[in-house]
Scaffold this active site. Sequence first.
Site, short mmCIF file in Angstrom:
data_model
loop_
_atom_site.label_atom_id
_atom_site.label_comp_id
_atom_site.label_asym_id
_atom_site.label_seq_id
_atom_site.Cartn_x
_atom_site.Cartn_y
_atom_site.Cartn_z
N ILE A 43 45.98 -9.42 17.90
CA ILE A 43 44.79 -8.79 17.32
C ILE A 43 44.87 -8.93 15.82
O ILE A 43 45.76 -8.35 15.18
CB ILE A 43 44.72 -7.30 17.74
CG1 ILE A 43 44.69 -7.18 19.28
CG2 ILE A 43 43.47 -6.64 17.13
CD1 ILE A 43 44.79 -5.77 19.80
N GLU A 55 53.08 -9.86 21.67
CA GLU A 55 54.31 -9.24 22.20
C GLU A 55 54.38 -7.77 21.80
O GLU A 55 54.69 -6.90 22.61
CB GLU A 55 55.55 -9.95 21.64
CG GLU A 55 55.66 -11.42 22.02
CD GLU A 55 55.05 -12.36 21.00
OE1 GLU A 55 53.95 -12.06 20.49
OE2 GLU A 55 55.66 -13.41 20.73
N CYS A 86 57.74 -14.58 16.92
CA CYS A 86 58.07 -14.50 15.49
C CYS A 86 59.24 -13.54 15.27
O CYS A 86 59.65 -12.79 16.16
CB CYS A 86 56.85 -14.06 14.69
SG CYS A 86 56.56 -12.29 14.72
O1 LIG Z 1 54.72 -15.39 19.29
C1 LIG Z 1 53.67 -15.25 18.64
C2 LIG Z 1 53.35 -16.07 17.55
C3 LIG Z 1 52.17 -15.82 16.87
N1 LIG Z 1 51.34 -14.83 17.27
C4 LIG Z 1 50.04 -14.62 16.60
C5 LIG Z 1 50.02 -13.97 15.26
C6 LIG Z 1 48.72 -14.52 14.70
O2 LIG Z 1 47.61 -13.77 15.20
C7 LIG Z 1 48.62 -15.91 15.27
C8 LIG Z 1 49.07 -17.01 14.34
O3 LIG Z 1 50.33 -16.76 13.83
O4 LIG Z 1 49.44 -15.89 16.43
C9 LIG Z 1 51.63 -14.02 18.35
O5 LIG Z 1 50.85 -13.15 18.74
N2 LIG Z 1 52.81 -14.26 18.99
ZN LIG Z 2 55.30 -11.74 16.54
#
Ligand SMILES: O=c1ccn([C@H]2C[C@H](O)[C@@H](CO)O2)c(=O)[nH]1
Ligand SMILES: [Zn+2]
EC number: 3.5.4.5
Length: 132
Positions: A43, A55, A86
């Site tokens: 989000i 996550e 991340c």
């Molecule tokens: O494991 C991950 C990697 C990135 N993002 C999201 C964060 C952001 O909204 C977009 C690009 O980084 O992806 C996640 O939700 N999970």
């Molecule tokens: Zn993350």
Amino acid sequence: MNTEQLINRAKEVRNRAYVPYSKFPVGAAILMKSGKVYEGCNIENAAYPVTCCAERVAIFKAISEGETDFEQIAVVADTNRPVPPCGSCRQVISEFFGQDTKVHTTNLSGEVKTLTVRELLPYSFNQDDLTK
Ligand SMILES: O=c1ccn([C@H]2C[C@H](O)[C@@H](CO)O2)c(=O)[nH]1
Ligand SMILES: [Zn+2]
């Protein structure tokens, strides 16, 4: 609920991601030891750093419902390799999941790379480091 079904739940919730900025939808699904499933999508926000990853949305949903026994998590995105969570999410996963808990990183091509929490974030800072 097997791993394949959990990955499918992650794919479904990925469709609800709010990603007007990155256009990079991510889905996560957690199977609790109770059998319950918590899902999360990323989000985003016009103030970019306010964004919350899929996550962490799923984990915080479980915690806020009083559920703390995490069995496994699946994460999916449209990436060339199974999507690596991340660093912030690794830290949050490490806070709440057992170190041997499985993290299924996947992509839409059907690749799955399963790691333990320990493998995902080795030498992690944790509660024990706060007290000498
Ligand atoms: O494991 C991950 C990697 C990135 N993002 C999201 C964060 C952001 O909204 C977009 C690009 O980084 O992806 C996640 O939700 N999970
Ligand atoms: Zn993350």
